[in-house]
Write a protein that holds these residues in place. Sequence first.
Motif, PDB file in Angstrom:
ATOM      1  N   PRO A  15       0.962  -1.386  -0.193  1.00  0.00           N
ATOM      2  CA  PRO A  15       0.006  -0.191  -0.039  1.00  0.00           C
ATOM      3  C   PRO A  15       0.819   1.205   0.253  1.00  0.00           C
ATOM      4  CG  PRO A  15      -0.168  -1.007   2.039  1.00  0.00           C
ATOM      5  CD  PRO A  15       0.561  -1.909   1.354  1.00  0.00           C
ATOM      6  N   SER A  78      -5.523   3.809   1.367  1.00  0.00           N
ATOM      7  CA  SER A  78      -4.591   3.061   1.973  1.00  0.00           C
ATOM      8  C   SER A  78      -4.254   3.408   3.296  1.00  0.00           C
ATOM      9  CB  SER A  78      -3.290   2.952   1.018  1.00  0.00           C
ATOM     10  OG  SER A  78      -3.802   2.509  -0.171  1.00  0.00           O
ATOM     11  N   LEU A 174      -4.727  -4.510  -4.211  1.00  0.00           N
ATOM     12  CA  LEU A 174      -3.499  -5.008  -3.021  1.00  0.00           C
ATOM     13  C   LEU A 174      -3.283  -6.539  -3.341  1.00  0.00           C
ATOM     14  CD1 LEU A 174      -4.763  -2.870  -0.120  1.00  0.00           C
ATOM     15  CD2 LEU A 174      -2.869  -2.539  -1.442  1.00  0.00           C
TER      16      LEU A 174
END
Length: 419
Positions: A15, A78, A174
Motif C-alpha cells: 500500500p 490506503s 492490493l
Amino acid sequence: MLLRAATSSPLVGEPPQLNGEGRDLRIDACRGIALWFIFLDHVPHNIASWLTLRNYGFSDAAEVFMFLSGVTCALAYSRALRHEGWSGVINRTLRRSWDIYVAFLLLMLASAILVHLVGGDRPAHESNTRILLDQPGATLAHAAILLYRPVNTDVLPIFVLFHLLFAPLLWLLLRVPNVTLGASLAVYALVHVFGWTVPAWPNSHWAFNPVAWQFLIVLGAWWMIEGKRVKPWATSRGALVLAGLYLFFSLVIALSWHIKPLEALLPQALTQLLQPMDKSNLDPLRLLHFLAIAILAVWLIPRNWRGLVTPVMRAAIQCGQNSLPIYCLGVLLAFASHMALLEISNGFAMQIALSVGGIMAMTAAATLLNLISIKTKKKSAIDGVLLAENQQPTMMAQSAVDKIRAGSQHRSTMGQLYF
C-alpha cells in the motif's frame, strides 16, 4: 507487508504511504493547475484557453484530473486501511460519496438559479438547464439518481460512483494489481468495440462515459501501488524518446486543426482520420497522449522541485488541496464569465480579465478554506489537550500534545487528499 495485520492473506502490492516523506505537493499542484485549465476551457471562445493543454495535443486537463484522482484515492484510502481497517475505508468512501453527491445537487441548483437570473433561452439551452426549468419535478427525480446532469457537472456523478466502488477496487489492487488493471483495460477496450455506456436522461450522452473513464482512475490507483516496479521502465530513455515523438506528432496535428497553412501541408486522409477525437469515450489517442505527458512529467518534475515554492505553484497547491469546492466554483465562474462575454463584451481584454479574475477567485476561495481548516484543527487540538489535562497528569497531557502534532499531517492528508 504493512497491511498484514489488517488482512487475512498476504498482499501482492504494497500500500502506498506518506509516512516519513510528507505530502507530495506535486499532486496538489498538478490538480490545482488542472482545475484552472478546466475553468479556462469551460469559457467558450476564451483566448486564455490557449494556455491550456487542449490546443497542443489530443488530451486536456480532464485526463490529468481523473488520473490524479485515482492516485489520491489510493493514497488516502490506503492510509485509512492501515489506521482503521476495512471498516474505516468503507466508512470514508461512503462519506466522501455523500459529500460529492450533495455538492453535485447544490451545483445543479446553483446553475439553474444563475440561468433563471440571467434569463433568455440561450443560456438555458447551452447549460442543459432548460428542461430543469420546464420540468422541475421529473428533472430533479432523474438528477437524484444521477441520470440528469447540467453541462460541465458530469464529472461529479462519476466520482460519486467511483468512491462507492473504491473499497472493493482497493481490495483487488492490493491482491492482484496487474489482473485488476488488465480487467479495467479490457472493459475500456470493450467500450470502443460495443459502445458500452450507462443510462442517462433525457438522452444517453455522457460527457465522460464512466465505463471508459474508469480506466484512468484505476490506472492512477494502480500506479501508486505498483509504481515502484514499473518506474524504471517509465523513466527509461527509450520511454522518454517515444513519449517525445508522440507529443510532437500530436502537437503538429492539433495545431493543424487551427492553422490552415499547416493543415494543407499534412495528408488530408490523416487529418480526417484523427478528427474529431471522441472525448466522451476517452479516445485511445487521447489516452496515449496523456501517458506521454505523464512520462515527460516524471522526468522533468522531481519531488523536491524548487518551482513548488513559487507564488503561482503555491496558489495551485491550495486549489488542488480543496479540489471539490474549487471545481464547483470553477463551473459557476465559467458560466458567469460566458454570460459576461455575451452580454457585456467579448473583446480580448474582457476575456483576459475574466480569466485572471476567475483564477484569482478560485485561489482566494482555496486560501479561505485552508484557513478555516487550520483554525478548526487548532481548536480540536486545544480541546484535546484540555481534556487530557483534566483527566490525567501533566506528563499525559504533554503526550497528548505530541500525538496531536504527529497526527496533524495525517489528518490533513485524509481530509483533503482525494476528490
